[in-house]
Design a protein around this motif. Structure first.
Motif, PDB file in Angstrom:
ATOM      1  N   LEU A  12      -6.017  12.145  11.903  1.00 53.96           N
ATOM      2  CA  LEU A  12      -5.342  12.542  10.144  1.00 53.96           C
ATOM      3  C   LEU A  12      -4.072  12.397   9.970  1.00 53.96           C
ATOM      4  N   PRO A  13      -3.600  11.236   9.778  1.00 51.94           N
ATOM      5  CA  PRO A  13      -2.047  10.904   9.507  1.00 51.94           C
ATOM      6  C   PRO A  13      -1.496  11.696   8.854  1.00 51.94           C
ATOM      7  N   ASP A  14      -0.076  11.875   8.790  1.00 54.83           N
ATOM      8  CA  ASP A  14       0.669  12.576   7.891  1.00 54.83           C
ATOM      9  C   ASP A  14       0.686  11.796   6.645  1.00 54.83           C
ATOM     10  N   CYS A  15       0.502  10.576   6.590  1.00 61.55           N
ATOM     11  CA  CYS A  15       0.830   9.778   5.382  1.00 61.55           C
ATOM     12  C   CYS A  15      -0.300   8.641   5.508  1.00 61.55           C
ATOM     13  N   ILE A  16      -0.781   8.562   4.263  1.00 53.72           N
ATOM     14  CA  ILE A  16      -1.693   7.255   4.230  1.00 53.72           C
ATOM     15  C   ILE A  16      -0.874   6.214   3.575  1.00 53.72           C
ATOM     16  N   PRO A  17      -0.232   5.000   4.010  1.00 50.65           N
ATOM     17  CA  PRO A  17       0.372   4.164   3.398  1.00 50.65           C
ATOM     18  C   PRO A  17      -0.209   3.634   2.411  1.00 50.65           C
ATOM     19  N   MET A  18       0.788   3.297   1.333  1.00 53.00           N
ATOM     20  CA  MET A  18       0.121   2.736  -0.093  1.00 53.00           C
ATOM     21  C   MET A  18       1.155   1.963  -0.599  1.00 53.00           C
ATOM     22  N   ASP A  19       1.045   0.721  -1.359  1.00 55.79           N
ATOM     23  CA  ASP A  19       1.872   0.206  -2.216  1.00 55.79           C
ATOM     24  C   ASP A  19       1.764   0.537  -3.665  1.00 55.79           C
ATOM     25  N   ASP A  20       2.417   0.056  -4.399  1.00 55.03           N
ATOM     26  CA  ASP A  20       2.257   0.838  -5.921  1.00 55.03           C
ATOM     27  C   ASP A  20       0.868   0.528  -6.523  1.00 55.03           C
ATOM     28  N   ALA A  21       0.334  -0.870  -6.144  1.00 52.18           N
ATOM     29  CA  ALA A  21      -1.019  -1.006  -6.856  1.00 52.18           C
ATOM     30  C   ALA A  21      -2.123  -0.374  -6.204  1.00 52.18           C
ATOM     31  N   PHE A  23      -1.769   2.905  -4.813  1.00 55.79           N
ATOM     32  CA  PHE A  23      -1.616   4.099  -5.576  1.00 55.79           C
ATOM     33  C   PHE A  23      -2.143   4.451  -6.756  1.00 55.79           C
ATOM     34  N   ALA A  24      -1.907   3.233  -7.409  1.00 59.52           N
ATOM     35  CA  ALA A  24      -2.508   3.146  -8.999  1.00 59.52           C
ATOM     36  C   ALA A  24      -3.910   3.473  -9.023  1.00 59.52           C
ATOM     37  N   VAL A  25      -4.463   2.442  -8.147  1.00 58.52           N
ATOM     38  CA  VAL A  25      -5.967   2.384  -8.049  1.00 58.52           C
ATOM     39  C   VAL A  25      -6.429   3.779  -7.546  1.00 58.52           C
ATOM     40  N   VAL A  26      -5.932   4.571  -6.353  1.00 56.02           N
ATOM     41  CA  VAL A  26      -6.514   5.894  -5.921  1.00 56.02           C
ATOM     42  C   VAL A  26      -6.289   6.880  -7.078  1.00 56.02           C
ATOM     43  N   SER A  27      -5.057   6.673  -7.811  1.00 57.43           N
ATOM     44  CA  SER A  27      -4.905   7.862  -8.924  1.00 57.43           C
ATOM     45  C   SER A  27      -5.879   7.513 -10.059  1.00 57.43           C
ATOM     46  N   THR A  31     -10.150   9.402 -12.866  1.00 61.12           N
ATOM     47  CA  THR A  31     -10.475   9.094 -14.074  1.00 61.12           C
ATOM     48  C   THR A  31     -11.667   8.499 -14.343  1.00 61.12           C
ATOM     49  N   LEU A  32     -11.953   7.510 -13.454  1.00 53.99           N
ATOM     50  CA  LEU A  32     -13.279   6.558 -13.380  1.00 53.99           C
ATOM     51  C   LEU A  32     -14.235   7.730 -13.232  1.00 53.99           C
ATOM     52  N   GLY A  33     -14.261   8.619 -12.172  1.00 47.15           N
ATOM     53  CA  GLY A  33     -15.220   9.571 -11.825  1.00 47.15           C
ATOM     54  C   GLY A  33     -15.217  10.390 -13.010  1.00 47.15           C
ATOM     55  N   GLY A  34     -14.349  10.780 -13.930  1.00 43.95           N
ATOM     56  CA  GLY A  34     -14.256  11.783 -14.792  1.00 43.95           C
ATOM     57  C   GLY A  34     -15.018  11.260 -15.987  1.00 43.95           C
ATOM     58  N   SER A  73      -7.881   7.042   5.394  1.00 45.58           N
ATOM     59  CA  SER A  73      -7.611   5.579   4.688  1.00 45.58           C
ATOM     60  C   SER A  73      -7.750   5.764   3.237  1.00 45.58           C
ATOM     61  N   ILE A  74      -7.415   4.767   2.566  1.00 48.37           N
ATOM     62  CA  ILE A  74      -7.380   4.597   1.193  1.00 48.37           C
ATOM     63  C   ILE A  74      -8.944   4.531   0.718  1.00 48.37           C
ATOM     64  N   ALA A  75      -9.798   4.023   1.348  1.00 50.14           N
ATOM     65  CA  ALA A  75     -11.064   3.894   1.121  1.00 50.14           C
ATOM     66  C   ALA A  75     -11.609   5.363   0.906  1.00 50.14           C
ATOM     67  N   MET A  76     -11.672   6.236   1.899  1.00 52.13           N
ATOM     68  CA  MET A  76     -11.924   7.435   1.943  1.00 52.13           C
ATOM     69  C   MET A  76     -11.283   8.598   0.937  1.00 52.13           C
ATOM     70  N   MET A  77     -10.010   8.163   0.637  1.00 48.12           N
ATOM     71  CA  MET A  77      -9.461   8.662  -0.533  1.00 48.12           C
ATOM     72  C   MET A  77      -9.925   8.448  -1.871  1.00 48.12           C
ATOM     73  N   VAL A  78     -10.381   7.193  -2.169  1.00 50.38           N
ATOM     74  CA  VAL A  78     -11.007   6.693  -3.317  1.00 50.38           C
ATOM     75  C   VAL A  78     -12.201   7.373  -3.290  1.00 50.38           C
TER      76      VAL A  78
END
Length: 454
Positions: A12-21, A23-27, A31-34, A73-78
């Motif tokens: 479990l890393p301290d940080c999951i590296p993401m670029d702006d795009a 991060f926008a997808v994860v954020s 809303t998509l789930g909502g 990972s980004i996939a798990m966070m999504v």
């Protein structure tokens, strides 16, 4: 050889590296789930009950929060964000309906405002936790708090009854009355509240209405009175397509969706996003603390204004809110253009306060007061779906339009002239298409329809 604790820490890393795009997808996945939760929960709640869907939201909260907390990972966070969003979207549909159906008639506006109060409490608590836990892997505790909240909600929901109005329309009027009496207290008279339930038809007659060969007759009965539906004379619960295509429900659907869109189109989220940069130069505190301060102001003004829909009326509160936000947006645009920072800061606070007067709480109340039991689930889902779409559009295009206008005309603040114009249009819409629901017994009385008693 590493211990289990060290192995877990390394996975479990301290940080999951993401670029702006990314991060926008994860954020945006929340809303998509909502949106998915909002669109799917209403029809299920109409058919199976409010309590079942509220309990399901707890499961989505718990599973989504577990995945987010343990994501590497980004996939798990999504995936976690989508599942949590589904729970949140469903809750924003079902909870206002349930509150409206169990609250005392004279206090529905105040109780209905608790949906917005609860949302603001959640925002404030999350931002406060983020402020103190924004180091190393401590951010996982913020997401992990969702597990505790979801579990607490699930346990609490084991102690509350099903909506009496839903029971009267779908199960047993006698059971509905017993449930309502328990909620109100045995010393209180509930005859006036349950008067419409007493005209319910026998179960065999309900079976005839559900038969496909009598659907044209059932449709005519529906057009005569939605109140008869609420009293148990229902055919089946209507879905999105049926509600949208049926001109009988169209005025209510247009009014409810329009108000939900107005909540976002008048610019509250743009104010929240822009307020930090406006106040940062005036107050010697960090951006994170400014965000918490603004959320606290939003919460306290929402609580203070919660009795207003019952005292002034839903429509009056909406008009006051829209007028106040429009005037604040205009003053904010001018103050930014002329670099009057103190006035800009004051207008931000006024904007947030006026939002709490009407556009914050009232849209969550209206759907359950504009249509009968047979259509309230689909209508509320459609409203919240429209709200999520409007939220996405404002968040997506506000920064783009803001930059484009500033580059085109020079200076800053031009985008708030657009929000001023949108407030004018929203005010005219409410004035023209939204009826007053305060003090009205049912949808028939709201729309001035004649009720058949035969």
């Amino acid at each position: 050889m590493s211990t289990p604790e060290e192995a877990t820490a390394s996975s479990l890393p301290d940080c999951i590296p993401m670029d702006d795009a990314q991060f926008a997808v994860v954020s945006s996945m929340f809303t998509l789930g909502g949106l998915i939760g909002a669109l799917g929960s209403g029809p299920i709640a109409s058919a199976k009950g409010r309590l079942l869907v509220m309990r399901l939201t707890s499961i989505f909260y718990i599973i989504g929060s577990i995945i987010e907390t343990l994501s590497a990972s980004i996939a798990m966070m999504v995936i976690g964000r989508v599942l949590s969003g589904v729970g949140a979207g469903a809750a924003t549909v079902i909870v206002p309906i349930y509150i409206s159906e169990v609250a005392p008639p004279r206090g529905r506006g105040t109780f209905g405002a608790m949906t917005q109060v609860s949302i603001n409490v959640g925002i404030l608590v999350t931002q406060t936790m983020g402020y103190f836990l924004s180091y190393g892997s401590a951010w996982r505790w913020v997401l992990g708090a969702g597990i505790i909240i979801g579990a607490s909600q699930g346990l609490g929901l084991l102690l509350i009854p099903e909506s009496p109005a839903w029971l009267a329309a779908n199960k047993s009027v006698a059971l509905a009355k017993r449930t309502l009496q328990r909620i109100r207290g045995y010393r209180n008279n509930i005859e006036e509240e349950t008067a419409a339930w007493d005209s319910t038809v026998a179960p065999e007659e309900e079976g005839l209405l559900d038969d496909s060969s009598t659907r044209p007759i059932a449709s005519n009965l529906r057009r005569e009175s939605t109140a008869s539906k609420a009293s148990g004379k229902n055919i089946s619960h209507l879905g999105f397509v049926e509600v949208i295509r049926d001109p009988f429900y169209r005025p209510a659907l247009v009014a409810a969706i329009g108000v939900m869109c107005a909540q976002q189109l008048c610019g509250i989220n743009s104010i929240i996003m822009y307020s930090v940069s406006l106040l940062r130069d005036l107050l010697p505190i960090s951006s994170a603390l400014l965000t918490i301060m603004i959320s606290a102001i939003n919460l306290f003004t929402t609580i203070a204004c919660s009795p207003l829909p019952d005292k002034l009326g839903r429509k009056t509160c909406l008009l006051l809110s829209i007028f106040g936000q429009g005037a604040s947006a205009l003053a904010l645009a001018l103050s930014i253009l002329f670099e009057t920072r103190i006035l800009s800061a004051v207008m931000v606070l006024f904007f947030v306060a006026f939002f709490a007067v009407g556009l914050g709480p009232v849209p969550f109340i209206l759907a359950s007061e504009l249509v009968g039991q047979e259509a309230v689930g689909a209508t509320q889902s459609a409203c919240l779906g429209a709200n999520y779409i409007a939220t996405f559009l404002v968040a997506q295009f506000f920064p783009i339009i803001n930059v484009a206008l500033n580059e085109r005309f020079g200076g800053a603040g031009w985008v708030y002239f657009i929000f001023t114009a949108l407030a004018v249009l929203c005010g005219l819409f409410v004035l023209w298409r939204v009826p007053e629901t305060k003090g009205k017994r049912d949808a028939d009385e709201v729309w001035g329809r004649t009720r058949r008693l035969d």
